[in-house]
Design a protein around this motif. Structure first.
Motif, PDB file in Angstrom:
ATOM      1  N   UNK A 177      67.655 -41.468  35.859  1.00 31.98           N
ATOM      2  CA  UNK A 177      66.440 -40.577  35.559  1.00 31.98           C
ATOM      3  C   UNK A 177      66.921 -38.820  35.715  1.00 31.98           C
ATOM      4  N   UNK A 178      67.772 -38.818  36.610  1.00 30.64           N
ATOM      5  CA  UNK A 178      68.541 -37.449  36.760  1.00 30.64           C
ATOM      6  C   UNK A 178      69.064 -37.275  35.379  1.00 30.64           C
ATOM      7  N   UNK A 179      69.817 -38.039  34.984  1.00 30.56           N
ATOM      8  CA  UNK A 179      70.429 -37.686  33.646  1.00 30.56           C
ATOM      9  C   UNK A 179      69.363 -37.610  32.430  1.00 30.56           C
ATOM     10  N   UNK A 180      68.397 -38.125  32.600  1.00 32.72           N
ATOM     11  CA  UNK A 180      67.286 -38.022  31.656  1.00 32.72           C
ATOM     12  C   UNK A 180      66.631 -36.770  31.531  1.00 32.72           C
ATOM     13  N   UNK A 181      66.364 -36.412  32.929  1.00 31.54           N
ATOM     14  CA  UNK A 181      65.745 -35.055  33.219  1.00 31.54           C
ATOM     15  C   UNK A 181      66.632 -33.780  32.842  1.00 31.54           C
ATOM     16  N   UNK A 182      67.884 -33.968  32.822  1.00 28.12           N
ATOM     17  CA  UNK A 182      68.853 -32.837  32.448  1.00 28.12           C
ATOM     18  C   UNK A 182      69.042 -33.001  30.770  1.00 28.12           C
ATOM     19  N   UNK A 183      68.468 -33.887  30.212  1.00 31.44           N
ATOM     20  CA  UNK A 183      68.551 -33.969  28.712  1.00 31.44           C
ATOM     21  C   UNK A 183      69.958 -34.725  28.261  1.00 31.44           C
ATOM     22  N   UNK A 184      70.575 -35.589  29.203  1.00 34.82           N
ATOM     23  CA  UNK A 184      71.948 -35.976  28.853  1.00 34.82           C
ATOM     24  C   UNK A 184      71.737 -37.408  28.378  1.00 34.82           C
ATOM     25  N   UNK A 185      70.585 -37.750  27.963  1.00 31.11           N
ATOM     26  CA  UNK A 185      70.343 -39.295  27.190  1.00 31.11           C
ATOM     27  C   UNK A 185      69.227 -39.268  26.301  1.00 31.11           C
ATOM     28  N   UNK A 186      69.350 -39.962  25.317  1.00 30.15           N
ATOM     29  CA  UNK A 186      68.208 -40.087  24.424  1.00 30.15           C
ATOM     30  C   UNK A 186      67.340 -41.307  24.887  1.00 30.15           C
ATOM     31  N   UNK A 187      67.739 -42.201  25.757  1.00 30.63           N
ATOM     32  CA  UNK A 187      66.921 -43.407  26.042  1.00 30.63           C
ATOM     33  C   UNK A 187      66.120 -42.962  27.448  1.00 30.63           C
ATOM     34  N   UNK A 188      65.075 -43.670  27.605  1.00 32.99           N
ATOM     35  CA  UNK A 188      64.163 -43.655  28.766  1.00 32.99           C
ATOM     36  C   UNK A 188      63.603 -42.196  28.906  1.00 32.99           C
ATOM     37  N   UNK A 189      63.547 -41.488  27.717  1.00 35.03           N
ATOM     38  CA  UNK A 189      62.908 -40.038  27.978  1.00 35.03           C
ATOM     39  C   UNK A 189      61.599 -40.281  28.313  1.00 35.03           C
ATOM     40  N   UNK A 190      60.795 -41.276  27.979  1.00 40.17           N
ATOM     41  CA  UNK A 190      59.363 -41.396  27.894  1.00 40.17           C
ATOM     42  C   UNK A 190      59.020 -42.464  29.120  1.00 40.17           C
ATOM     43  N   UNK A 191      59.875 -42.620  29.824  1.00 46.54           N
ATOM     44  CA  UNK A 191      59.544 -43.700  30.820  1.00 46.54           C
ATOM     45  C   UNK A 191      58.270 -43.210  31.687  1.00 46.54           C
ATOM     46  N   UNK A 192      57.392 -43.915  31.892  1.00 44.00           N
ATOM     47  CA  UNK A 192      56.358 -43.684  32.805  1.00 44.00           C
ATOM     48  C   UNK A 192      56.405 -43.409  34.065  1.00 44.00           C
ATOM     49  N   UNK A 193      57.500 -43.798  34.759  1.00 44.67           N
ATOM     50  CA  UNK A 193      57.751 -43.291  36.265  1.00 44.67           C
ATOM     51  C   UNK A 193      58.427 -42.118  36.391  1.00 44.67           C
ATOM     52  N   UNK A 194      58.831 -41.291  35.224  1.00 43.31           N
ATOM     53  CA  UNK A 194      59.480 -39.921  35.340  1.00 43.31           C
ATOM     54  C   UNK A 194      58.400 -38.957  35.118  1.00 43.31           C
ATOM     55  N   UNK A 195      57.024 -39.446  35.070  1.00 42.16           N
ATOM     56  CA  UNK A 195      55.834 -38.395  34.783  1.00 42.16           C
ATOM     57  C   UNK A 195      55.930 -37.549  36.045  1.00 42.16           C
ATOM     58  N   UNK A 196      55.773 -38.325  37.437  1.00 43.86           N
ATOM     59  CA  UNK A 196      55.723 -37.787  38.363  1.00 43.86           C
ATOM     60  C   UNK A 196      56.927 -36.622  38.974  1.00 43.86           C
ATOM     61  N   UNK A 197      57.994 -36.925  38.595  1.00 44.44           N
ATOM     62  CA  UNK A 197      59.113 -36.076  38.965  1.00 44.44           C
ATOM     63  C   UNK A 197      58.868 -34.762  37.658  1.00 44.44           C
ATOM     64  N   UNK A 198      58.392 -35.218  36.473  1.00 42.94           N
ATOM     65  CA  UNK A 198      58.220 -33.861  35.457  1.00 42.94           C
ATOM     66  C   UNK A 198      57.346 -32.899  35.986  1.00 42.94           C
ATOM     67  N   UNK A 199      56.080 -33.521  36.544  1.00 43.55           N
ATOM     68  CA  UNK A 199      55.217 -32.828  37.025  1.00 43.55           C
ATOM     69  C   UNK A 199      55.465 -31.775  38.299  1.00 43.55           C
ATOM     70  N   UNK A 200      56.754 -31.908  38.682  1.00 44.19           N
ATOM     71  CA  UNK A 200      57.273 -31.078  39.839  1.00 44.19           C
ATOM     72  C   UNK A 200      57.643 -29.852  39.215  1.00 44.19           C
ATOM     73  N   UNK A 201      57.438 -28.604  39.904  1.00 40.92           N
ATOM     74  CA  UNK A 201      57.843 -27.305  39.515  1.00 40.92           C
ATOM     75  C   UNK A 201      59.319 -27.196  39.260  1.00 40.92           C
TER      76      UNK A 201
END
Length: 145
Positions: A26-50
């Protein structure tokens, strides 16, 4: 990917190790380090953080602290923001109850000796603040092991 909302102390060995790996992904996804899992629903709550990287960093460190307490060696150097402040992500009590039931079903199959360690009511992981409500809209899991 399962980014558990329940406190890491509730997780059996397999859930704790898998949670660490999945949170690193998930950390890797959030820094743009992977093309997979970018739309994973459990990342919604982390992306919503400032500060999403701060939020996942805090989450990862809670897992790392639990692992250390159990004698496991989770490499904190892999956490990009190890000193992040508590993000205070809201999680519903319905989500916590769902996750505890989900964990209980998995543990019953793979490690029944862990079942007595599971409480009747879930407490939230340090990154989360419980609020009343049903299972979260982003949840896609089932209660099957």
């Amino acid at each position: 990917m399962r980014l558990w909302s329940v406190h890491p102390s509730m997780l059996d060995r397999r859930a704790l190790i898998a949670g660490w790996r999945e949170a690193l992904l998930a950390q890797r996804v959030l820094i743009g380090g992977t093309r997979g899992y970018t739309q994973h629903p459990q990342l919604v709550r982390f992306r919503a953080c400032a500060e999403p990287l701060e939020a996942i960093g805090h989450y990862l460190m809670a897992l790392q602290h639990e692992a250390t307490a159990r004698g496991y060696a989770f490499d904190r150097a892999r956490v990009l923001r190890p000193d992040a402040a508590t993000p205070g992500i809201r999680v519903t009590t319905g989500q916590l109850a769902f996750e505890l039931a989900h964990l209980r079903a998995k543990v019953a199959v793979r490690d029944p000796s862990w079942l007595p360690r599971l409480p009747t009511t879930a407490t939230a992981a340090p990154s989360f603040v419980p609020v009343p409500g049903p299972v979260e809209e982003w949840e896609r899991g089932t209660l099957e092991p």
